[in-house]
Design a protein around this motif. Sequence first.
Motif, PDB file in Angstrom:
ATOM      1  N   HIS A  98      12.307  -2.027  14.347  1.00  0.00           N
ATOM      2  CA  HIS A  98      11.735  -1.138  13.325  1.00  0.00           C
ATOM      3  C   HIS A  98      12.158  -1.593  11.931  1.00  0.00           C
ATOM      4  N   SER A 149      10.092  -4.662  10.892  1.00  0.00           N
ATOM      5  CA  SER A 149       8.723  -4.387  10.461  1.00  0.00           C
ATOM      6  C   SER A 149       8.701  -3.764   9.060  1.00  0.00           C
ATOM      7  N   THR A 150       9.698  -2.974   8.723  1.00  0.00           N
ATOM      8  CA  THR A 150       9.781  -2.393   7.384  1.00  0.00           C
ATOM      9  C   THR A 150      10.029  -3.479   6.340  1.00  0.00           C
ATOM     10  N   ASN A 196       9.201  -6.641   6.601  1.00  0.00           N
ATOM     11  CA  ASN A 196       7.977  -7.432   6.497  1.00  0.00           C
ATOM     12  C   ASN A 196       6.958  -6.750   5.604  1.00  0.00           C
ATOM     13  N   LYS A 197       6.813  -5.441   5.762  1.00  0.00           N
ATOM     14  CA  LYS A 197       5.849  -4.679   4.968  1.00  0.00           C
ATOM     15  C   LYS A 197       6.226  -4.712   3.481  1.00  0.00           C
ATOM     16  N   ASP A 198       7.502  -4.516   3.193  1.00  0.00           N
ATOM     17  CA  ASP A 198       7.972  -4.539   1.806  1.00  0.00           C
ATOM     18  C   ASP A 198       7.826  -5.926   1.193  1.00  0.00           C
ATOM     19  N   LYS A 244       5.651  -8.197   1.964  1.00  0.00           N
ATOM     20  CA  LYS A 244       4.236  -8.448   1.718  1.00  0.00           C
ATOM     21  C   LYS A 244       3.772  -7.740   0.443  1.00  0.00           C
ATOM     22  N   ALA A 245       4.225  -6.513   0.218  1.00  0.00           N
ATOM     23  CA  ALA A 245       3.852  -5.770  -0.989  1.00  0.00           C
ATOM     24  C   ALA A 245       4.396  -6.454  -2.246  1.00  0.00           C
ATOM     25  N   LYS A 303      -4.298  -7.846  -5.200  1.00  0.00           N
ATOM     26  CA  LYS A 303      -3.634  -8.896  -4.432  1.00  0.00           C
ATOM     27  C   LYS A 303      -3.623 -10.223  -5.166  1.00  0.00           C
TER      28      LYS A 303
END
Length: 92
Positions: A21, A24-25, A27-29, A31-32, A78
Amino acid sequence: MKNLFKIAFLATGLFVATQSHAQSTVNKDAKAVGHKTSEIAAKGKAAVVDKKYKGKTGPKGQTIYIDKYSHYYYVNSKGHKYYCKKSELKDR
């Protein structure tokens, strides 16, 4: 002895679930942050290299730039350029 193995197995399972978990957090951050960096770089380059079209805006109020070939475009969140026709532009 069986209870000790059960507790150890449960603790290992919880550790693995927590780690996945967290991954994945992250990775999301990441990417942003990458998208925002790309957007800022593209807008900075467009402001230096190309001309701003002061009388018009994009479909959602974006700043319109004119490149050296007289094509109209805006930069999205983006960092990608989207070319548009003069008829698609809105007045300020």
